[in-house]
Design a protein around this motif. Structure first.
Motif, PDB file in Angstrom:
ATOM      1  N   GLU A  61       4.775  -2.734  -3.175  1.00 46.77           N
ATOM      2  CA  GLU A  61       4.928  -1.794  -4.272  1.00 46.77           C
ATOM      3  C   GLU A  61       3.566  -1.464  -4.900  1.00 46.77           C
ATOM      4  O   GLU A  61       3.268  -0.323  -5.219  1.00 46.77           O
ATOM      5  CB  GLU A  61       5.824  -2.429  -5.342  1.00 46.77           C
ATOM      6  CG  GLU A  61       6.873  -1.489  -5.843  1.00 46.77           C
ATOM      7  CD  GLU A  61       7.963  -2.218  -6.605  1.00 46.77           C
ATOM      8  OE1 GLU A  61       7.865  -3.443  -6.816  1.00 46.77           O
ATOM      9  OE2 GLU A  61       8.919  -1.543  -6.986  1.00 46.77           O
ATOM     10  N   LEU A  62       2.746  -2.499  -5.045  1.00 44.22           N
ATOM     11  CA  LEU A  62       1.423  -2.298  -5.626  1.00 44.22           C
ATOM     12  C   LEU A  62       0.571  -1.393  -4.734  1.00 44.22           C
ATOM     13  O   LEU A  62      -0.161  -0.535  -5.228  1.00 44.22           O
ATOM     14  CB  LEU A  62       0.741  -3.657  -5.846  1.00 44.22           C
ATOM     15  CG  LEU A  62      -0.639  -3.625  -6.508  1.00 44.22           C
ATOM     16  CD1 LEU A  62      -0.611  -2.922  -7.852  1.00 44.22           C
ATOM     17  CD2 LEU A  62      -1.168  -5.057  -6.681  1.00 44.22           C
ATOM     18  N   VAL A  63       0.697  -1.566  -3.439  1.00 42.33           N
ATOM     19  CA  VAL A  63      -0.028  -0.711  -2.505  1.00 42.33           C
ATOM     20  C   VAL A  63       0.370   0.748  -2.734  1.00 42.33           C
ATOM     21  O   VAL A  63      -0.472   1.640  -2.829  1.00 42.33           O
ATOM     22  CB  VAL A  63       0.257  -1.125  -1.036  1.00 42.33           C
ATOM     23  CG1 VAL A  63      -0.368  -0.126  -0.063  1.00 42.33           C
ATOM     24  CG2 VAL A  63      -0.241  -2.535  -0.768  1.00 42.33           C
ATOM     25  N   GLU A  64       1.669   0.957  -2.863  1.00 43.68           N
ATOM     26  CA  GLU A  64       2.163   2.318  -3.048  1.00 43.68           C
ATOM     27  C   GLU A  64       1.688   2.920  -4.378  1.00 43.68           C
ATOM     28  O   GLU A  64       1.225   4.060  -4.426  1.00 43.68           O
ATOM     29  CB  GLU A  64       3.708   2.287  -3.006  1.00 43.68           C
ATOM     30  CG  GLU A  64       4.321   3.649  -2.836  1.00 43.68           C
ATOM     31  CD  GLU A  64       5.856   3.589  -2.865  1.00 43.68           C
ATOM     32  OE1 GLU A  64       6.436   2.597  -2.365  1.00 43.68           O
ATOM     33  OE2 GLU A  64       6.452   4.536  -3.396  1.00 43.68           O
ATOM     34  N   VAL A  65       1.792   2.128  -5.443  1.00 43.00           N
ATOM     35  CA  VAL A  65       1.355   2.630  -6.753  1.00 43.00           C
ATOM     36  C   VAL A  65      -0.135   2.940  -6.704  1.00 43.00           C
ATOM     37  O   VAL A  65      -0.597   3.976  -7.194  1.00 43.00           O
ATOM     38  CB  VAL A  65       1.637   1.601  -7.876  1.00 43.00           C
ATOM     39  CG1 VAL A  65       1.201   2.157  -9.224  1.00 43.00           C
ATOM     40  CG2 VAL A  65       3.103   1.216  -7.920  1.00 43.00           C
ATOM     41  N   ASN A  66      -0.885   2.033  -6.115  1.00 42.51           N
ATOM     42  CA  ASN A  66      -2.337   2.199  -6.031  1.00 42.51           C
ATOM     43  C   ASN A  66      -2.693   3.492  -5.289  1.00 42.51           C
ATOM     44  O   ASN A  66      -3.539   4.262  -5.741  1.00 42.51           O
ATOM     45  CB  ASN A  66      -2.944   0.978  -5.333  1.00 42.51           C
ATOM     46  CG  ASN A  66      -4.456   0.972  -5.423  1.00 42.51           C
ATOM     47  OD1 ASN A  66      -5.022   1.296  -6.468  1.00 42.51           O
ATOM     48  ND2 ASN A  66      -5.122   0.624  -4.342  1.00 42.51           N
ATOM     49  N   ASN A  67      -2.022   3.724  -4.178  1.00 45.27           N
ATOM     50  CA  ASN A  67      -2.279   4.948  -3.420  1.00 45.27           C
ATOM     51  C   ASN A  67      -1.985   6.188  -4.263  1.00 45.27           C
ATOM     52  O   ASN A  67      -2.736   7.152  -4.256  1.00 45.27           O
ATOM     53  CB  ASN A  67      -1.413   4.983  -2.147  1.00 45.27           C
ATOM     54  CG  ASN A  67      -1.876   3.960  -1.123  1.00 45.27           C
ATOM     55  OD1 ASN A  67      -3.007   3.465  -1.185  1.00 45.27           O
ATOM     56  ND2 ASN A  67      -1.000   3.631  -0.188  1.00 45.27           N
ATOM     57  N   TYR A  68      -0.895   6.118  -5.000  1.00 43.41           N
ATOM     58  CA  TYR A  68      -0.513   7.252  -5.840  1.00 43.41           C
ATOM     59  C   TYR A  68      -1.566   7.508  -6.920  1.00 43.41           C
ATOM     60  O   TYR A  68      -2.003   8.641  -7.137  1.00 43.41           O
ATOM     61  CB  TYR A  68       0.857   6.989  -6.481  1.00 43.41           C
ATOM     62  CG  TYR A  68       1.311   8.095  -7.400  1.00 43.41           C
ATOM     63  CD1 TYR A  68       1.993   9.208  -6.896  1.00 43.41           C
ATOM     64  CD2 TYR A  68       1.049   8.040  -8.764  1.00 43.41           C
ATOM     65  CE1 TYR A  68       2.400  10.230  -7.732  1.00 43.41           C
ATOM     66  CE2 TYR A  68       1.449   9.068  -9.603  1.00 43.41           C
ATOM     67  CZ  TYR A  68       2.132  10.155  -9.087  1.00 43.41           C
ATOM     68  OH  TYR A  68       2.525  11.167  -9.920  1.00 43.41           O
ATOM     69  N   VAL A  69      -1.972   6.429  -7.576  1.00 42.21           N
ATOM     70  CA  VAL A  69      -2.942   6.570  -8.675  1.00 42.21           C
ATOM     71  C   VAL A  69      -4.262   7.118  -8.139  1.00 42.21           C
ATOM     72  O   VAL A  69      -4.853   8.032  -8.737  1.00 42.21           O
ATOM     73  CB  VAL A  69      -3.140   5.225  -9.412  1.00 42.21           C
ATOM     74  CG1 VAL A  69      -4.312   5.287 -10.381  1.00 42.21           C
ATOM     75  CG2 VAL A  69      -1.860   4.848 -10.158  1.00 42.21           C
ATOM     76  N   ARG A  70      -4.733   6.585  -7.012  1.00 43.14           N
ATOM     77  CA  ARG A  70      -5.998   7.076  -6.434  1.00 43.14           C
ATOM     78  C   ARG A  70      -5.894   8.543  -6.053  1.00 43.14           C
ATOM     79  O   ARG A  70      -6.801   9.323  -6.272  1.00 43.14           O
ATOM     80  CB  ARG A  70      -6.382   6.275  -5.178  1.00 43.14           C
ATOM     81  CG  ARG A  70      -6.748   4.816  -5.365  1.00 43.14           C
ATOM     82  CD  ARG A  70      -7.764   4.556  -6.458  1.00 43.14           C
ATOM     83  NE  ARG A  70      -7.277   3.453  -7.279  1.00 43.14           N
ATOM     84  CZ  ARG A  70      -7.239   3.426  -8.600  1.00 43.14           C
ATOM     85  NH1 ARG A  70      -7.690   4.442  -9.301  1.00 43.14           N
ATOM     86  NH2 ARG A  70      -6.747   2.397  -9.249  1.00 43.14           N
ATOM     87  N   ALA A  71      -4.752   8.915  -5.461  1.00 39.71           N
ATOM     88  CA  ALA A  71      -4.594  10.291  -4.983  1.00 39.71           C
ATOM     89  C   ALA A  71      -4.502  11.296  -6.135  1.00 39.71           C
ATOM     90  O   ALA A  71      -4.842  12.464  -5.968  1.00 39.71           O
ATOM     91  CB  ALA A  71      -3.350  10.397  -4.103  1.00 39.71           C
ATOM     92  N   ASN A  72      -4.063  10.822  -7.298  1.00 40.85           N
ATOM     93  CA  ASN A  72      -3.841  11.743  -8.411  1.00 40.85           C
ATOM     94  C   ASN A  72      -4.897  11.670  -9.507  1.00 40.85           C
ATOM     95  O   ASN A  72      -4.734  12.234 -10.587  1.00 40.85           O
ATOM     96  CB  ASN A  72      -2.454  11.502  -9.009  1.00 40.85           C
ATOM     97  CG  ASN A  72      -1.365  11.971  -8.064  1.00 40.85           C
ATOM     98  OD1 ASN A  72      -1.116  13.154  -7.945  1.00 40.85           O
ATOM     99  ND2 ASN A  72      -0.760  11.041  -7.346  1.00 40.85           N
TER     100      ASN A  72
END
Ligand code: GP9
Ligand code: MN
Length: 415
Positions: free
Chosen positions: A4-15
């Motif tokens: 889940e953290l990987v997914e959130v991290n990817n989202y935050v970086r991308a946005n």
């Protein structure tokens, strides 16, 4: 779990929104004063009540050469009220949909604005003349790395100096400035006012304008306590100048949450000259004022960007030259070109420059007409995603597994 953290991290970086190059670090090293203005909604700003100005000092700031006034800025709090606004501002995350995150997750790992400022040499503190355990502040302030809490014991509440929930704003500001003169600099002081709190009573000597005349005593008195708070802010600015703290500080002030609930819709409709308050109106009424006052900036403007409390952390840190590109934030710098015109409420409502989504209906922002729900689908989806990610971080205490210095995920979380 870790995935889940990987997914959130990817989202935050991308946005992530790139800081505005001209503004980044422009006020590096200044003291930071953040003032939470109790229950202050934007509808009173530059408005009058039976011909009387409600907020003369704040109105002057909306036209001031050193003030950015955001007139399309919204609170994002839930049941945690003031404490939710504190949480959002410190972490650039949402509070929770149930209860108050200050109580339920006070022991989590966070990477607060105070922590970042502390690492950069700031003396970090909160000033609020209430009992230290109210809203579990004494506990969570440790998790937020706030170095000192000036609670009610740091103030002398003299005869006649308390009303509603505690110390009146004018002596609170005066004594707070006194404390600031004794602080190491640069400092970060987050101040929380108290007088403009339900049930909005004042002692006769503090009343500066009449009551409004409607069926709601709450709304009627609200204008008077707002007027008192406005006066207190004026005194605060004068004191900062007198003590030599003004020029080298940035003063950020915002309303923490609504003061007038939907129970007073009838009276509000009368005041605003409307037939009724619709869900569309109610959403827009959640606007609270934001002032970023930068002495000497000479760049004051009225800013119409649709935005919310979650945007304050990156905005403030960037003005002070502190990088947030590794931080787990859901907000965006208000001066960034990449900042999008959107604000998500904790209950799932969304406002953009084009639409308002409220009560399961989609409205045209400009006209208030109900429109096809399909037009709102994209923003509903991104609201669900962001609220979900915020909840995942808090409920899973995921920042335990995040090294905010490097942006690396800590391996333990991958098991
Ligand atoms: C209490 C003050 C008011 O310390 O922050 O809290 P509220 O009722 O607005 O959440
Ligand atoms: Mn409050």
């Amino acid at each position: 779990d870790g995935s889940e953290l990987v997914e959130v991290n990817n989202y935050v970086r991308a946005n992530q929104a790139e800081p505005n190059a001209e503004m980044f670090g422009k006020y590096e090293g200044r003291n930071l004063i953040v003032v939470s203005l109790e229950s202050l909604q934007n509808f009173v700003i530059n408005n009058d009540m039976n011909g009387q100005e409600v907020t003369p000092f704040l109105n002057s700031l909306t036209k001031d050469k050193d003030t950015y006034y955001f007139n399309n800025f919204y609170h994002q709090t839930g049941l945690g009220k003031t404490s939710d606004s504190e949480f959002i501002v410190e972490n650039s995350l949402f509070g929770l949909g149930r209860g108050a995150v200050f109580f339920t997750h006070g022991g989590n790992t966070y990477n607060s604005m105070a922590e970042r400022l502390g690492e950069n040499g700031y003396f970090t503190n909160v000033m609020h003349p209430n009992n230290k355990s109210f809203w579990n502040r004494d506990m969570i302030y440790q998790s937020l790395n706030i170095q000192k809490y000036y609670d009610v014991n740091s103030y002398e509440v003299g005869e006649g100096e308390a009303v509603n929930w505690g110390m009146k704003d004018i002596p609170f500001f005066q004594q707070s400035v006194q404390h600031m003169t004794e602080m190491p600099q640069p400092f970060y002081s987050r101040m929380i006012t108290l007088t403009n709190h339900y049930p909005f009573y004042l002692d006769p000597e503090d009343i500066m304008i009449d009551e409004y005349t409607s069926n709601s005593g709450t709304l009627n008195r609200y204008f008077q306590t707002v007027r008192y708070m406005d006066e207190a802010i004026k005194v605060f600015f004068e004191d900062l100048k007198e003590k030599g703290l003004y020029d080298n500080s940035i003063i950020v002030m915002y309303g923490d949450h609504y003061g007038i609930s939907e129970n007073h819709n009838k009276a509000m409709a009368m005041y605003l000259d409307k037939e009724a308050i619709t869900p569309y109106d109610s959403a827009l009424l959640q606007s609270v004022p934001l002032f970023i006052h930068v002495p000497g900036s000479n760049d004051g403007q009225v800013m119409e960007e649709v935005s919310g409390q979650i945007d304050l952390r990156p905005t403030i840190l960037h003005l002070l030259g502190i990088d947030t590109s590794k931080d787990m934030q859901l907000g965006a710098d208000l001066f960034s070109e990449d900042h999008e015109d959107v604000v998500i409420f904790r209950d799932g409502r969304v406002i953009t420059d084009k639409v308002v989504y409220a009560s399961d209906a989609c409205y045209d922002r400009a006209t208030g007409e109900q429109i096809d729900i399909a037009v709102c689908e994209p923003v509903i989806e991104s609201a669900t995603t962001e609220l979900g990610y915020s909840d995942a971080i808090i409920n899973g205490d995921l920042l335990r597994f995040y090294d905010s210095a490097t942006g690396n995920l800590i391996q333990n979380s991958m098991k």
